[in-house]
Write an enzyme that holds these catalytic residues in place. Structure first.
Site, PDB file in Angstrom:
ATOM      1  N   ASN A 147      38.909  39.775  46.895  1.00  0.00           N
ATOM      2  CA  ASN A 147      39.279  38.655  46.534  1.00  0.00           C
ATOM      3  C   ASN A 147      40.760  38.698  45.915  1.00  0.00           C
ATOM      4  O   ASN A 147      41.254  37.743  45.333  1.00  0.00           O
ATOM      5  CB  ASN A 147      38.491  38.081  45.641  1.00  0.00           C
ATOM      6  CG  ASN A 147      38.125  38.486  44.319  1.00  0.00           C
ATOM      7  OD1 ASN A 147      38.686  39.528  43.981  1.00  0.00           O
ATOM      8  ND2 ASN A 147      37.196  37.889  43.648  1.00  0.00           N
ATOM      9  N   ARG A 285      41.978  37.957  33.059  1.00  0.00           N
ATOM     10  CA  ARG A 285      41.052  37.903  31.974  1.00  0.00           C
ATOM     11  C   ARG A 285      41.453  37.066  30.809  1.00  0.00           C
ATOM     12  O   ARG A 285      42.430  37.549  30.284  1.00  0.00           O
ATOM     13  CB  ARG A 285      40.453  39.195  31.528  1.00  0.00           C
ATOM     14  CG  ARG A 285      39.431  39.968  32.697  1.00  0.00           C
ATOM     15  CD  ARG A 285      38.142  39.033  32.992  1.00  0.00           C
ATOM     16  NE  ARG A 285      37.697  39.767  34.085  1.00  0.00           N
ATOM     17  CZ  ARG A 285      37.633  39.629  35.569  1.00  0.00           C
ATOM     18  NH1 ARG A 285      38.529  38.540  35.854  1.00  0.00           N
ATOM     19  NH2 ARG A 285      36.962  40.088  36.370  1.00  0.00           N
ATOM     20  N   GLN A 314      32.671  33.019  29.290  1.00  0.00           N
ATOM     21  CA  GLN A 314      32.460  32.388  30.352  1.00  0.00           C
ATOM     22  C   GLN A 314      30.766  32.188  30.529  1.00  0.00           C
ATOM     23  O   GLN A 314      30.147  33.109  30.482  1.00  0.00           O
ATOM     24  CB  GLN A 314      32.900  32.912  31.459  1.00  0.00           C
ATOM     25  CG  GLN A 314      34.469  32.794  31.550  1.00  0.00           C
ATOM     26  CD  GLN A 314      35.180  33.211  32.903  1.00  0.00           C
ATOM     27  OE1 GLN A 314      36.095  33.406  32.899  1.00  0.00           O
ATOM     28  NE2 GLN A 314      34.358  33.603  33.761  1.00  0.00           N
ATOM     29  N   HIS A 333      36.614  29.301  36.384  1.00  0.00           N
ATOM     30  CA  HIS A 333      37.029  30.682  37.142  1.00  0.00           C
ATOM     31  C   HIS A 333      36.625  30.536  38.607  1.00  0.00           C
ATOM     32  O   HIS A 333      35.312  30.919  38.865  1.00  0.00           O
ATOM     33  CB  HIS A 333      36.016  31.917  36.286  1.00  0.00           C
ATOM     34  CG  HIS A 333      36.489  33.117  36.987  1.00  0.00           C
ATOM     35  ND1 HIS A 333      36.117  34.281  35.847  1.00  0.00           N
ATOM     36  CD2 HIS A 333      37.375  33.656  37.849  1.00  0.00           C
ATOM     37  CE1 HIS A 333      36.573  35.290  36.462  1.00  0.00           C
ATOM     38  NE2 HIS A 333      37.459  35.036  37.637  1.00  0.00           N
TER      39      HIS A 333
HETATM   40  P1  NDP Z   1      44.146  46.564  40.871  1.00  0.00           P
HETATM   41  O1  NDP Z   1      43.291  47.956  40.402  1.00  0.00           O
HETATM   42  O2  NDP Z   1      44.684  46.800  42.302  1.00  0.00           O
HETATM   43  O3  NDP Z   1      45.381  46.538  39.917  1.00  0.00           O
HETATM   44  C1  NDP Z   1      45.381  46.435  38.511  1.00  0.00           C
HETATM   45  C2  NDP Z   1      46.980  47.050  38.131  1.00  0.00           C
HETATM   46  O4  NDP Z   1      46.795  46.787  36.627  1.00  0.00           O
HETATM   47  C3  NDP Z   1      46.886  48.389  38.541  1.00  0.00           C
HETATM   48  O5  NDP Z   1      48.232  48.583  39.255  1.00  0.00           O
HETATM   49  C4  NDP Z   1      47.028  48.954  36.975  1.00  0.00           C
HETATM   50  O6  NDP Z   1      47.931  49.957  36.839  1.00  0.00           O
HETATM   51  C5  NDP Z   1      47.545  47.965  36.082  1.00  0.00           C
HETATM   52  N1  NDP Z   1      47.203  48.156  34.828  1.00  0.00           N
HETATM   53  C6  NDP Z   1      46.126  48.661  34.211  1.00  0.00           C
HETATM   54  N2  NDP Z   1      46.595  48.599  32.776  1.00  0.00           N
HETATM   55  C7  NDP Z   1      47.692  48.124  32.679  1.00  0.00           C
HETATM   56  C8  NDP Z   1      48.619  47.980  31.479  1.00  0.00           C
HETATM   57  N3  NDP Z   1      48.186  48.215  30.423  1.00  0.00           N
HETATM   58  N4  NDP Z   1      49.889  47.710  31.614  1.00  0.00           N
HETATM   59  C9  NDP Z   1      50.454  47.307  32.843  1.00  0.00           C
HETATM   60  N5  NDP Z   1      49.721  47.546  33.971  1.00  0.00           N
HETATM   61  C10 NDP Z   1      48.365  48.069  33.906  1.00  0.00           C
HETATM   62  O7  NDP Z   1      43.289  45.224  40.600  1.00  0.00           O
HETATM   63  P2  NDP Z   1      43.404  43.882  41.263  1.00  0.00           P
HETATM   64  O8  NDP Z   1      44.960  43.664  41.198  1.00  0.00           O
HETATM   65  O9  NDP Z   1      42.741  43.656  42.521  1.00  0.00           O
HETATM   66  O10 NDP Z   1      42.930  42.822  40.131  1.00  0.00           O
HETATM   67  C11 NDP Z   1      43.494  42.980  38.852  1.00  0.00           C
HETATM   68  C12 NDP Z   1      42.618  42.372  38.038  1.00  0.00           C
HETATM   69  O11 NDP Z   1      42.653  40.920  38.376  1.00  0.00           O
HETATM   70  C13 NDP Z   1      41.099  42.441  37.918  1.00  0.00           C
HETATM   71  O12 NDP Z   1      40.853  43.749  37.043  1.00  0.00           O
HETATM   72  C14 NDP Z   1      40.443  41.424  37.331  1.00  0.00           C
HETATM   73  O13 NDP Z   1      40.359  41.442  35.977  1.00  0.00           O
HETATM   74  C15 NDP Z   1      41.296  40.313  37.739  1.00  0.00           C
HETATM   75  N6  NDP Z   1      40.803  39.440  38.906  1.00  0.00           N
HETATM   76  C16 NDP Z   1      40.642  38.049  38.628  1.00  0.00           C
HETATM   77  C17 NDP Z   1      39.849  37.362  39.714  1.00  0.00           C
HETATM   78  C18 NDP Z   1      39.745  35.892  39.549  1.00  0.00           C
HETATM   79  O14 NDP Z   1      38.951  35.430  40.108  1.00  0.00           O
HETATM   80  N7  NDP Z   1      40.315  35.339  38.603  1.00  0.00           N
HETATM   81  C19 NDP Z   1      39.383  38.075  40.963  1.00  0.00           C
HETATM   82  C20 NDP Z   1      39.827  39.412  41.088  1.00  0.00           C
HETATM   83  C21 NDP Z   1      40.467  40.152  40.071  1.00  0.00           C
HETATM   84  P3  NDP Z   1      47.598  51.477  37.487  1.00  0.00           P
HETATM   85  O15 NDP Z   1      46.704  51.452  38.365  1.00  0.00           O
HETATM   86  O16 NDP Z   1      48.969  51.748  38.114  1.00  0.00           O
HETATM   87  O17 NDP Z   1      47.395  52.303  36.221  1.00  0.00           O
END
Ligand code: NDP
Length: 387
Positions: A147, A285, A314, A333
């Site tokens: 998603n 989140r 939630q 959400h």
């Molecule tokens: P990804 O794993 O593709 O991306 C997460 C990114 O966050 C990675 O690039 C990671 O960096 C980066 N990251 C982690 N920690 C840090 C930090 N301290 N500072 C900066 N960047 C950081 O996940 P998605 O993009 O698919 O999803 C991201 C988040 O969105 C999910 O974990 C979830 O919490 C939320 N979400 C919400 C939804 C909703 O319905 N509202 C649905 C889906 C997701 P790297 O890997 O380069 O270390």
């Protein structure tokens, strides 16, 4: 034979739907990075129907019962007398969605000696105490990418709706008014603004790509830098940390997971370093922001608007201050649970269960923790306090 305990959100208040606005949804085979959409051996549901609420059962009942497993589906997840806590002690698999999270705390994990797989039907496994799961060797998996694009679309919608003051203007129509000056006194164009994303993972990068045609200046920060050609293609400026990025931005969108590094990242101090009158969009989140600091920043005008769909806890209680703070565009959400997204994460959940029961490896990209350590996507994007 295993007991699978699945926690889903309630059916619509007027009952499970019998018709839908559209007769089908577009079929997608793969995601922008080449990853394929879920590939279960079969599905027992119609894509485009409501699968994420209790009666939808993620389309899993026939598949599990034909194999002799027990499926328990409930929305009752809070407190010691909840169906979730009563059914937990002998469950082997717990399935939960971030939209209606069954919080798998350390205490609950201790009450579930048979628990081997915590499966997130969606993305974001922060409702599982990852340290406790790692210590117990529980596998934690989610349906990576299912998603991400759904959320990216929602982020773009929320940025535009805040900057252009859409929701209050719509309210004037509902109220029978034609109050143009009231509508536009907070309305701007997004064009030429500076927009930054905290994290350029699957969602963050998709947001950057969708915003580029709006002729904005793009910024990002992340733990790993994007490939040079992608930075060039998007014309996006990298910042080494969140604090340096937010100073440069008019709009900030949060797209990182919740883990120890990001909890309460946006507190009074961080908000104070933003440009006065910034917009903040958080679909990642709720706990990445300090609840009361957000309210203070909106009241003082330091933030011109805040929108998102994630809260803590939630469901949010009726008196949660984000329901009544000024200039917000909050929803429950929902961004990652469109009917289109549900079809993908229901299929992904089935794929993971097929692997689990057939003793085949779960796709690396679906893994958050396995064998007592962070694994797969979890090892890349999360941090643990221990393990
Ligand atoms: P990804 O794993 O593709 O991306 C997460 C990114 O966050 C990675 O690039 C990671 O960096 C980066 N990251 C982690 N920690 C840090 C930090 N301290 N500072 C900066 N960047 C950081 O996940 P998605 O993009 O698919 O999803 C991201 C988040 O969105 C999910 O974990 C979830 O919490 C939320 N979400 C919400 C939804 C909703 O319905 N509202 C649905 C889906 C997701 P790297 O890997 O380069 O270390």
């Amino acid at each position: 034979m295993a007991k699978v305990l699945c926690v889903l959100y309630d059916d619509p208040i007027d009952g499970y739907p019998t018709t839908y606005p559209r007769s089908s949804i577009p079929h997608i085979n793969g995601y922008p990075d080449g990853q394929t959409t879920p590939t279960p051996e079969a599905i027992d549901f119609t894509p485009g129907e409501l699968l994420g609420s209790v009666s939808g059962e993620l389309g899993l009942r026939r598949f599990l019962e034909e194999r002799g497993h027990t499926l328990v589906v409930t929305s009752d997840k809070e407190g010691p007398d909840s169906v979730f806590e009563r059914e937990l002690p002998d469950a082997e698999v717990v399935i939960s969605q971030p939209f209606w999270p069954a919080y798998l705390t350390r205490e609950r994990i201790a009450k579930a000696p048979n628990l081997k797989l915590a499966l997130t039907a969606g993305i974001g496994s922060d409702h599982v105490d990852l340290d406790a799961a790692i210590e117990r060797g529980i596998t934690v998996a989610e349906v990576t990418y299912c998603n991400s694009i759904s959320v990216a679309e929602h982020v773009v919608m929320m940025i535009l709706s805040l900057v252009r003051n859409y929701l209050p203007s719509h309210q004037w129509v509902l109220d029978g008014g034609w109050h143009i000056a009231d509508c536009v006194q907070r309305a701007y164009d997004l064009e030429a603004m500076h927009v930054g994303t905290v994290a350029a993972g699957r969602i963050g990068t998709a947001v950057l790509r969708r915003l580029k045609p709006f002729d904005v200046t793009l910024h990002y920060t992340d733990r790993h830098r994007l490939p040079e050609d992608v930075e060039r293609e998007l014309g996006v400026t990298y910042h080494p940390d969140v604090a340096s990025m937010v100073k440069a931005c008019d709009v900030v969108t949060i797209n990182c997971p919740l883990h120890p590094e990001t909890e309460h990242l946006f507190d009074d101090d961080m908000l104070a370093t933003m440009k006065p009158g910034s917009y903040l969009i958080n679909t990642a989140r709720g706990k990445i922001c300090d609840r009361d600091a957000i309210v203070r920043a909106l009241r003082s005008g330091q933030l011109a608007g805040y929108a998102g769909d994630v809260w803590f806890p939630q469901p949010a209680p009726a008196d949660h201050p984000w329901r009544t703070m000024p200039n917000h565009g909050m929803t429950p959400h929902v961004s990652g649970t469109s009917l289109s997204a549900q079809a993908r994460y229901a299929a992904g959940t089935r794929e993971i269960l097929e692997c689990w029961f057939d003793g085949k490896p779960i796709r690396e990209e679906y893994l958050i923790a396995e064998g007592g350590a962070l694994a797969g996507t979890g090892a890349h994007s999360y941090s643990a306090r221990t393990g």
